[in-house]
Design a protein around this motif. Sequence first.
Motif, PDB file in Angstrom:
ATOM      1  N   PRO A 149     -23.584  19.920  -2.120  1.00  0.00           N
ATOM      2  CA  PRO A 149     -23.178  19.193  -0.928  1.00  0.00           C
ATOM      3  C   PRO A 149     -22.585  17.787  -1.118  1.00  0.00           C
ATOM      4  CG  PRO A 149     -25.630  19.036  -0.933  1.00  0.00           C
ATOM      5  CD  PRO A 149     -25.037  20.045  -2.241  1.00  0.00           C
ATOM      6  N   HIS A 150     -21.681  17.386  -0.255  1.00  0.00           N
ATOM      7  CA  HIS A 150     -21.040  16.005  -0.309  1.00  0.00           C
ATOM      8  C   HIS A 150     -20.866  15.469   1.029  1.00  0.00           C
ATOM      9  CE1 HIS A 150     -17.088  17.624   0.523  1.00  0.00           C
ATOM     10  NE2 HIS A 150     -17.379  18.669  -0.270  1.00  0.00           N
ATOM     11  N   ALA A 151     -20.537  14.325   1.170  1.00  0.00           N
ATOM     12  CA  ALA A 151     -20.186  13.904   2.444  1.00  0.00           C
ATOM     13  C   ALA A 151     -18.680  14.081   2.637  1.00  0.00           C
ATOM     14  CB  ALA A 151     -20.323  12.259   2.393  1.00  0.00           C
ATOM     15  N   ARG A 152     -18.343  13.851   3.923  1.00  0.00           N
ATOM     16  CA  ARG A 152     -16.767  14.331   4.252  1.00  0.00           C
ATOM     17  C   ARG A 152     -16.233  13.203   3.623  1.00  0.00           C
ATOM     18  NH1 ARG A 152     -13.916  10.617   7.566  1.00  0.00           N
ATOM     19  NH2 ARG A 152     -11.819  11.698   8.457  1.00  0.00           N
ATOM     20  N   CYS A 153     -14.782  13.569   2.749  1.00  0.00           N
ATOM     21  CA  CYS A 153     -14.212  13.097   2.021  1.00  0.00           C
ATOM     22  C   CYS A 153     -12.642  12.863   2.328  1.00  0.00           C
ATOM     23  CB  CYS A 153     -13.802  13.524   0.510  1.00  0.00           C
ATOM     24  SG  CYS A 153     -15.660  13.902  -0.384  1.00  0.00           S
ATOM     25  N   VAL A 154     -12.161  11.456   2.462  1.00  0.00           N
ATOM     26  CA  VAL A 154     -10.768  11.274   2.723  1.00  0.00           C
ATOM     27  C   VAL A 154     -10.143  10.730   1.541  1.00  0.00           C
ATOM     28  CG1 VAL A 154      -9.102   9.866   4.230  1.00  0.00           C
ATOM     29  CG2 VAL A 154     -11.458  10.746   4.999  1.00  0.00           C
ATOM     30  N   ILE A 155      -9.012  11.494   1.266  1.00  0.00           N
ATOM     31  CA  ILE A 155      -8.214  10.909   0.046  1.00  0.00           C
ATOM     32  C   ILE A 155      -6.807  10.560   0.656  1.00  0.00           C
ATOM     33  CG2 ILE A 155      -6.937  11.598  -2.087  1.00  0.00           C
ATOM     34  CD1 ILE A 155      -8.827  14.187  -2.226  1.00  0.00           C
ATOM     35  N   LEU A 156      -6.539   9.021   0.171  1.00  0.00           N
ATOM     36  CA  LEU A 156      -5.282   8.396   0.782  1.00  0.00           C
ATOM     37  C   LEU A 156      -4.728   8.046  -0.565  1.00  0.00           C
ATOM     38  CD1 LEU A 156      -3.861   7.158   3.008  1.00  0.00           C
ATOM     39  CD2 LEU A 156      -5.426   4.824   2.788  1.00  0.00           C
ATOM     40  N   ILE A 157      -3.353   8.742  -0.509  1.00  0.00           N
ATOM     41  CA  ILE A 157      -2.337   8.014  -1.454  1.00  0.00           C
ATOM     42  C   ILE A 157      -1.145   7.330  -1.213  1.00  0.00           C
ATOM     43  CG2 ILE A 157      -0.987   9.142  -3.561  1.00  0.00           C
ATOM     44  CD1 ILE A 157      -4.108   9.643  -3.760  1.00  0.00           C
ATOM     45  N   GLU A 158      -0.890   6.270  -1.162  1.00  0.00           N
ATOM     46  CA  GLU A 158       0.218   5.457  -0.704  1.00  0.00           C
ATOM     47  C   GLU A 158       1.414   5.368  -1.910  1.00  0.00           C
ATOM     48  OE1 GLU A 158       0.425   1.069  -0.683  1.00  0.00           O
ATOM     49  OE2 GLU A 158      -1.509   0.869  -1.831  1.00  0.00           O
ATOM     50  N   SER A 159       2.287   4.959  -1.324  1.00  0.00           N
ATOM     51  CA  SER A 159       3.508   4.818  -2.178  1.00  0.00           C
ATOM     52  C   SER A 159       4.400   3.696  -1.966  1.00  0.00           C
ATOM     53  CB  SER A 159       4.801   5.944  -1.806  1.00  0.00           C
ATOM     54  OG  SER A 159       4.766   5.810  -0.305  1.00  0.00           O
ATOM     55  N   CYS A 160       3.492   2.463  -1.994  1.00  0.00           N
ATOM     56  CA  CYS A 160       4.000   1.140  -2.016  1.00  0.00           C
ATOM     57  C   CYS A 160       2.947   0.128  -2.746  1.00  0.00           C
ATOM     58  CB  CYS A 160       4.189   0.474  -0.547  1.00  0.00           C
ATOM     59  SG  CYS A 160       5.066  -0.770  -0.366  1.00  0.00           S
ATOM     60  N   GLU A 161       2.040   0.742  -3.582  1.00  0.00           N
ATOM     61  CA  GLU A 161       1.172  -0.276  -4.319  1.00  0.00           C
ATOM     62  C   GLU A 161       1.875  -1.277  -5.286  1.00  0.00           C
ATOM     63  OE1 GLU A 161      -1.697  -1.787  -7.193  1.00  0.00           O
ATOM     64  OE2 GLU A 161      -0.155  -0.579  -7.430  1.00  0.00           O
ATOM     65  N   GLU A 162       2.976  -0.677  -6.015  1.00  0.00           N
ATOM     66  CA  GLU A 162       3.487  -1.550  -7.044  1.00  0.00           C
ATOM     67  C   GLU A 162       4.467  -2.796  -6.127  1.00  0.00           C
ATOM     68  OE1 GLU A 162       2.466  -1.604  -9.587  1.00  0.00           O
ATOM     69  OE2 GLU A 162       2.018   0.317 -10.412  1.00  0.00           O
ATOM     70  N   SER A 163       4.415  -2.587  -4.926  1.00  0.00           N
ATOM     71  CA  SER A 163       5.284  -3.504  -4.217  1.00  0.00           C
ATOM     72  C   SER A 163       4.419  -4.383  -3.391  1.00  0.00           C
ATOM     73  CB  SER A 163       6.244  -3.046  -3.283  1.00  0.00           C
ATOM     74  OG  SER A 163       7.299  -2.160  -3.943  1.00  0.00           O
ATOM     75  N   GLY A 164       3.045  -4.469  -3.704  1.00  0.00           N
ATOM     76  CA  GLY A 164       2.324  -5.310  -3.038  1.00  0.00           C
ATOM     77  C   GLY A 164       1.392  -4.805  -1.905  1.00  0.00           C
ATOM     78  N   SER A 165       1.650  -3.161  -2.015  1.00  0.00           N
ATOM     79  CA  SER A 165       0.937  -2.352  -0.515  1.00  0.00           C
ATOM     80  C   SER A 165       1.306  -2.977   0.672  1.00  0.00           C
ATOM     81  CB  SER A 165      -0.594  -2.311  -0.720  1.00  0.00           C
ATOM     82  OG  SER A 165      -0.866  -1.587  -1.714  1.00  0.00           O
ATOM     83  N   ARG A 166       2.636  -3.487   0.676  1.00  0.00           N
ATOM     84  CA  ARG A 166       3.178  -4.203   2.142  1.00  0.00           C
ATOM     85  C   ARG A 166       3.187  -3.150   3.339  1.00  0.00           C
ATOM     86  NH1 ARG A 166       8.945  -5.352  -0.431  1.00  0.00           N
ATOM     87  NH2 ARG A 166       9.973  -3.248  -0.264  1.00  0.00           N
ATOM     88  N   ASP A 167       3.288  -1.969   2.991  1.00  0.00           N
ATOM     89  CA  ASP A 167       3.327  -1.064   4.115  1.00  0.00           C
ATOM     90  C   ASP A 167       1.781  -0.350   4.451  1.00  0.00           C
ATOM     91  OD1 ASP A 167       5.880  -1.044   4.395  1.00  0.00           O
ATOM     92  OD2 ASP A 167       6.307   0.951   3.172  1.00  0.00           O
ATOM     93  N   LEU A 168       0.790  -0.733   3.450  1.00  0.00           N
ATOM     94  CA  LEU A 168      -0.596  -0.115   3.893  1.00  0.00           C
ATOM     95  C   LEU A 168      -1.236  -0.546   4.950  1.00  0.00           C
ATOM     96  CD1 LEU A 168      -2.157   2.020   2.427  1.00  0.00           C
ATOM     97  CD2 LEU A 168      -3.172   0.145   1.059  1.00  0.00           C
ATOM     98  N   PRO A 169      -1.121  -1.906   5.341  1.00  0.00           N
ATOM     99  CA  PRO A 169      -1.962  -2.433   6.445  1.00  0.00           C
ATOM    100  C   PRO A 169      -1.557  -1.594   7.747  1.00  0.00           C
ATOM    101  CG  PRO A 169      -1.305  -4.140   5.201  1.00  0.00           C
ATOM    102  CD  PRO A 169      -0.581  -3.034   4.689  1.00  0.00           C
ATOM    103  N   TYR A 170      -0.243  -1.144   7.759  1.00  0.00           N
ATOM    104  CA  TYR A 170       0.313  -0.351   9.015  1.00  0.00           C
ATOM    105  C   TYR A 170      -0.460   0.959   9.009  1.00  0.00           C
ATOM    106  CZ  TYR A 170       3.398  -4.174   9.131  1.00  0.00           C
ATOM    107  OH  TYR A 170       4.072  -5.500   9.082  1.00  0.00           O
TER     108      TYR A 170
END
Length: 468
Positions: A149-170
């Motif tokens: 058993p395990h807890a609920r898992c959420v995988i989040l993969i972004e595509s702006c990390e090398e640009s400072g994750s500027r889109d991620l807050p949105y």
Amino acid sequence: MNVQENIKFINDLWDHSIIPTLMDYIRIPNKSPLFDPEWQVHGFMDQAVQLLSTWCEEHAIENMKLDIVRLPGRTPVILIEVPGHSEETILLYGHMDKQPEMTGWHPDLGPWKPVLKDDKLYGRGGADDGYAIFASLTAIKSLHAQNIPHARCVILIESCEESGSRDLPYYIEALQDRIGKPSLVICLDSGCGNYEQLWITTSLRGMLCGVLSIDVLKEGVHSGAGSGIAPSCFMVLRQLLDRLENQSNGTILVDDLFVDIPPERFQQAKKTAEVLGTKIYEDCPFQEGVQPVSNDLTELLLNRTWRPALSITGADGLPHSENAGNVTLPWLKIKFSLRLAPTTSSQKAIEILKHVFENQPPFHANVKLDIKSSADGWNAPEESGWLTKTINDASKHYFGKEAVYMGEGGTIPFMGMLGKKFPQAQFAITGLLGPGSNAHGPNEFLQIPTGKKLTCCIAEIIAGHFQR
């Protein structure tokens, strides 16, 4: 958990499916938007999104939900939700965008050319950070194979990390109901001091990336007429840099950019120095005879993790040497990266830097500082006893040695965001960027045996979170 079954399941999936798909991923020049402003036109990011999401759908877990989320005008993210056996949430993070090509690759290697050699997979983005989505889903699948058993898992993969994750807050705002409030965050975008044990990142430096422009003439003039009368751009540049950096040892001269280093981080650096010894600098690709800035190993680690440091990364206004005539240059632009201490505010640092460079410039030259990107650093909260034990047990099970804790000199903007948004969460930050892996540079590689062992450790940490 049956350790041998975990190893077999994960090794098989790596060998038969993950490595071939990672090779396809390396072939895609999906550079981060900072380095490819026309990324939407070129379509490479969409190719990477499709490749990764297709693999995940082919290896889906029962009742898993995968969405490619696209906010208008922003780079996409992949969001995967895996139901669990409790209401708690574990958030697993990685990114799919890449740094640019860089020069200096060996003749048989290249940024978009996957090459398998000596347990290493060469090419841009495999270890930074293409493997993350595969390792995350594989770790959860291994638990399902053993009915753990395990807890609920959420995988989040972004595509702006090398640009400072500027889109991620949105996306964090738009997806907050689906992400929930994680009690554990696992990030696979960090580094390791060696390939012999599990390494946990305790802090990350912040960063400012900017361009410093210097204008002294309306146009270039013959150096016989201009030199000795007009201040050279380099003369102005040297004086400006001397305001910020000690030219003898690279120490930053602005006191307000320093912070008090927590005693526990000092002790961790000291222990890491004992584990790694001179490999701390010997694994850096020095030319023959070149020495590090200090012989004190602990000080080198603290320099890299808790102190500000300047790097000049590019320049405009310089003709190629074969085309350079005897001309006094009219203008010069340099691009720089200033690493910040983990707890320094990047906004405060911008104000300091603008004052340092733009206030009373030498010879009244036209000097302008343009900040291209910025990110705060991060310092991990105190680790719970269950997490410390689980991490150590996992390291001993799959590496045969205890885990080591170390600050990293790079920046993962996502960690700073999450640290503020979820102050109650525990963090397990790790990665494959070890000695010689050379992320962002030429001949970047992923060390495959360590990737497999790290995936095994992630599975055990997810299981330990439920059992705590």
